[in-house]
Write an enzyme that holds these catalytic residues in place. Structure first.
Site, mmCIF file in Angstrom:
data_model
loop_
_atom_site.group_PDB
_atom_site.id
_atom_site.type_symbol
_atom_site.label_atom_id
_atom_site.label_comp_id
_atom_site.label_asym_id
_atom_site.label_seq_id
_atom_site.Cartn_x
_atom_site.Cartn_y
_atom_site.Cartn_z
ATOM 1 N N LYS A 40 -23.440 51.762 -57.519
ATOM 2 C CA LYS A 40 -22.646 51.239 -56.414
ATOM 3 C C LYS A 40 -21.773 52.298 -55.749
ATOM 4 O O LYS A 40 -21.655 52.343 -54.531
ATOM 5 C CB LYS A 40 -21.766 50.076 -56.885
ATOM 6 C CG LYS A 40 -22.563 48.826 -57.151
ATOM 7 C CD LYS A 40 -21.688 47.692 -57.626
ATOM 8 C CE LYS A 40 -22.545 46.537 -58.088
ATOM 9 N NZ LYS A 40 -23.432 46.019 -57.022
ATOM 10 N N GLY A 41 -21.150 53.154 -56.560
ATOM 11 C CA GLY A 41 -20.283 54.188 -55.991
ATOM 12 C C GLY A 41 -21.071 55.111 -55.079
ATOM 13 O O GLY A 41 -20.712 55.319 -53.907
ATOM 14 N N ALA A 42 -22.158 55.654 -55.608
ATOM 15 C CA ALA A 42 -22.967 56.601 -54.832
ATOM 16 C C ALA A 42 -23.570 55.930 -53.603
ATOM 17 O O ALA A 42 -23.614 56.523 -52.517
ATOM 18 C CB ALA A 42 -24.061 57.199 -55.714
ATOM 19 N N ASN A 43 -24.028 54.679 -53.746
ATOM 20 C CA ASN A 43 -24.583 53.973 -52.583
ATOM 21 C C ASN A 43 -23.544 53.849 -51.472
ATOM 22 O O ASN A 43 -23.833 54.054 -50.287
ATOM 23 C CB ASN A 43 -25.013 52.548 -52.965
ATOM 24 C CG ASN A 43 -26.196 52.505 -53.906
ATOM 25 O OD1 ASN A 43 -26.871 53.509 -54.121
ATOM 26 N ND2 ASN A 43 -26.437 51.337 -54.492
ATOM 27 N N THR A 220 -18.671 38.539 -48.292
ATOM 28 C CA THR A 220 -20.002 38.658 -47.689
ATOM 29 C C THR A 220 -20.857 37.505 -48.205
ATOM 30 O O THR A 220 -20.757 37.111 -49.366
ATOM 31 C CB THR A 220 -20.662 40.025 -47.982
ATOM 32 O OG1 THR A 220 -20.845 40.157 -49.389
ATOM 33 C CG2 THR A 220 -19.810 41.170 -47.456
ATOM 34 N N ASP A 247 -36.003 43.860 -48.944
ATOM 35 C CA ASP A 247 -35.351 44.084 -50.245
ATOM 36 C C ASP A 247 -33.846 44.170 -49.991
ATOM 37 O O ASP A 247 -33.388 45.044 -49.264
ATOM 38 C CB ASP A 247 -35.905 45.393 -50.837
ATOM 39 C CG ASP A 247 -35.164 45.858 -52.085
ATOM 40 O OD1 ASP A 247 -34.308 45.109 -52.610
ATOM 41 O OD2 ASP A 247 -35.436 46.980 -52.539
ATOM 42 N N ALA A 250 -28.635 46.997 -52.320
ATOM 43 C CA ALA A 250 -27.672 47.856 -51.618
ATOM 44 C C ALA A 250 -27.138 47.276 -50.308
ATOM 45 O O ALA A 250 -26.450 47.973 -49.567
ATOM 46 C CB ALA A 250 -28.227 49.269 -51.385
ATOM 47 N N ALA A 251 -27.413 45.990 -50.028
ATOM 48 C CA ALA A 251 -26.867 45.375 -48.807
ATOM 49 C C ALA A 251 -25.339 45.410 -48.852
ATOM 50 O O ALA A 251 -24.675 45.876 -47.915
ATOM 51 C CB ALA A 251 -27.358 43.937 -48.660
ATOM 52 N N GLY A 252 -24.780 44.924 -49.957
ATOM 53 C CA GLY A 252 -23.324 44.890 -50.103
ATOM 54 C C GLY A 252 -22.723 46.290 -50.082
ATOM 55 O O GLY A 252 -21.675 46.523 -49.456
ATOM 56 N N ASP A 253 -23.381 47.236 -50.752
ATOM 57 C CA ASP A 253 -22.868 48.614 -50.799
ATOM 58 C C ASP A 253 -22.888 49.250 -49.407
ATOM 59 O O ASP A 253 -21.958 49.971 -49.024
ATOM 60 C CB ASP A 253 -23.706 49.474 -51.758
ATOM 61 C CG ASP A 253 -23.545 49.020 -53.199
ATOM 62 O OD1 ASP A 253 -22.501 48.423 -53.521
ATOM 63 O OD2 ASP A 253 -24.467 49.271 -53.997
ATOM 64 N N THR A 283 -30.424 47.809 -43.876
ATOM 65 C CA THR A 283 -30.715 48.077 -45.293
ATOM 66 C C THR A 283 -31.648 47.027 -45.901
ATOM 67 O O THR A 283 -32.525 47.370 -46.688
ATOM 68 C CB THR A 283 -29.389 48.164 -46.087
ATOM 69 O OG1 THR A 283 -28.715 49.349 -45.691
ATOM 70 C CG2 THR A 283 -29.629 48.208 -47.587
HETATM 71 P P1 ADP Z 1 -24.251 41.822 -52.138
HETATM 72 O O1 ADP Z 1 -25.421 42.720 -51.955
HETATM 73 O O2 ADP Z 1 -23.026 42.530 -52.600
HETATM 74 O O3 ADP Z 1 -24.540 40.557 -52.926
HETATM 75 P P2 ADP Z 1 -24.477 40.239 -49.683
HETATM 76 O O4 ADP Z 1 -25.784 39.730 -50.191
HETATM 77 O O5 ADP Z 1 -23.428 39.232 -49.373
HETATM 78 O O6 ADP Z 1 -23.854 41.346 -50.650
HETATM 79 O O7 ADP Z 1 -24.794 41.100 -48.374
HETATM 80 C C1 ADP Z 1 -23.828 41.908 -47.754
HETATM 81 C C2 ADP Z 1 -24.037 41.878 -46.250
HETATM 82 O O8 ADP Z 1 -25.353 42.353 -45.955
HETATM 83 C C3 ADP Z 1 -23.958 40.490 -45.621
HETATM 84 O O9 ADP Z 1 -22.626 40.168 -45.272
HETATM 85 C C4 ADP Z 1 -24.835 40.668 -44.377
HETATM 86 O O10 ADP Z 1 -24.079 41.273 -43.332
HETATM 87 C C5 ADP Z 1 -25.890 41.656 -44.856
HETATM 88 N N1 ADP Z 1 -27.088 40.915 -45.312
HETATM 89 C C6 ADP Z 1 -27.386 40.544 -46.582
HETATM 90 N N2 ADP Z 1 -28.536 39.840 -46.627
HETATM 91 C C7 ADP Z 1 -28.978 39.777 -45.347
HETATM 92 C C8 ADP Z 1 -30.121 39.177 -44.705
HETATM 93 N N3 ADP Z 1 -31.040 38.507 -45.410
HETATM 94 N N4 ADP Z 1 -30.241 39.333 -43.352
HETATM 95 C C9 ADP Z 1 -29.328 40.015 -42.630
HETATM 96 N N5 ADP Z 1 -28.222 40.578 -43.178
HETATM 97 C C10 ADP Z 1 -28.056 40.467 -44.507
HETATM 98 NA NA NA Z 2 -32.806 47.612 -49.351
#
Ligand code: ADP
Ligand code: NA
Length: 304
Positions: A40-43, A220, A247, A250-253, A283
């Protein structure tokens, strides 16, 4: 240029694609194995640097090939690595990830050097002559070090972004040191002790977290987007961009790193939220952790 220090984990993700995850006692063959830089840190450091900020990484790797690859990868994304320590007698952090045909994940984390990041390792200015404007913390290094960093940088008046992942409810006194708490629905439920199923519940949970003492909270909500609340009571609900999901690793990161970059650039909240949402939407369209994090040009193109 204003700068960001990320204090946290570096992992090599070893990803095995399988038909079905193994049951206890079972041995199975992977369909495909890939090695992807993560942690998570590096991402978050990579996300902030690719989004355009000056970023320094603080953490540790083992004196092995994985560590070398992770450091080289950070440098190629313009993340400063002089403060990533080489720990002896311990390996680089590893994440063993199994992904089945349905896309379901199971993960074993072997903390390695991440578990050895100590309080004296995070005294940024003394070691680096660097004056970071924003400090980013997560929960993949020992909490004692996170707690120390909250006190140390909080006392210096630094703006601290805390992403409490994996979910762990810190002691109550931690919150007053936090400028911005960024967490997903599961983490928000754990830290607030409240339900986060509906948007009203998310609002109540965010209010509980703000009342604990942090200035701003972003929850999020995956494909649903995000919810923002600050101490003054300003709320923002921003739906996610509609994209084809490959996939979500790393969305949250990506969100955390890109938001920090928007903050050091002085973007107002609404614009910063849109910028970070765009980065994390990109991402989720791609495979892997750091391999999927977008560059600034891509984020700007996506938003234009
Ligand atoms: P984490 O990966 O920490 O569980 P989330 O799943 O809440 O975090 O995703 C973080 C952010 O990434 C969301 O607020 C949104 O902006 C974006 N995101 C995540 N999933 C999607 C998706 N399926 N389509 C579009 N944006 C997404
Ligand atoms: Na990804």
């Amino acid at each position: 240029m204003r700068s960001i220090a990320v204090i946290g984990s570096l992992n090599m993700d070893i990803v095995n694609r399988v038909e079905k995850a193994p049951l206890p006692g079972q041995t199975i063959k992977a369909l495909e194995t890939s090695y992807v830089p993560g942690g998570k840190g590096a991402n978050q450091a990579v996300a902030a640097a690719r989004a355009g900020a000056r970023v320094e990484m603080f953490g540790a790797v083992g004196a092995d090939t994985y560590g070398e690859i992770l450091l080289e990868n950070l440098r190629s994304s313009r993340v400063g690595t002089e403060s990533v320590l080489l720990k002896q007698d311990v390996g680089t952090g590893l994440a063993f990830i199994t992904v089945d045909e349905l896309g379901e994940n199971s993960i074993i984390i072997s903390p390695g050097a991440n578990g050895k990041v100590e309080t004296q390792d995070v005294q940024v200015e003394e070691r680096q002559l660097l004056e970071p404007d924003i400090i980013i913390l997560q929960n993949e290094i020992p909490y004692s070090t996170v707690a120390y960093a909250l006190e140390y940088f909080g006392a210096k008046g630094k703006y601290i972004i805390y992403n409490p992942a994996p979910a762990f409810a810190p002691p109550e006194n931690a919150f007053s040191r936090v400028g911005l708490l960024i967490l997903n629905e599961t983490e928000a439920a754990v830290l607030s002790g409240a339900e986060t199923g509906t948007i009203e519940e998310v609002h109540s949970a965010a209010k509980i977290l703000v009342d604990k003492g942090c200035r701003e909270v972003i929850v999020t909500l995956g494909a649903k987007g995000l919810f923002y609340l600050n101490r003054e009571g300003t709320t923002v609900y921003l739906p996610a961009f509609k994209v084809a999901v490959t996939d979500t690793t790393a969305a949250g990161d990506t969100f955390v790193g890109a938001y920090a970059t928007a903050m050091v650039e002085g973007k107002p909240v609404q614009e910063a939220l849109r910028f970070a949402s765009a980065a994390s939407a990109l991402t989720v369209t791609r495979k892997g952790a750091q391999t999927s994090i977008p560059e600034r040009l891509e984020i700007d193109a996506f938003l234009s």
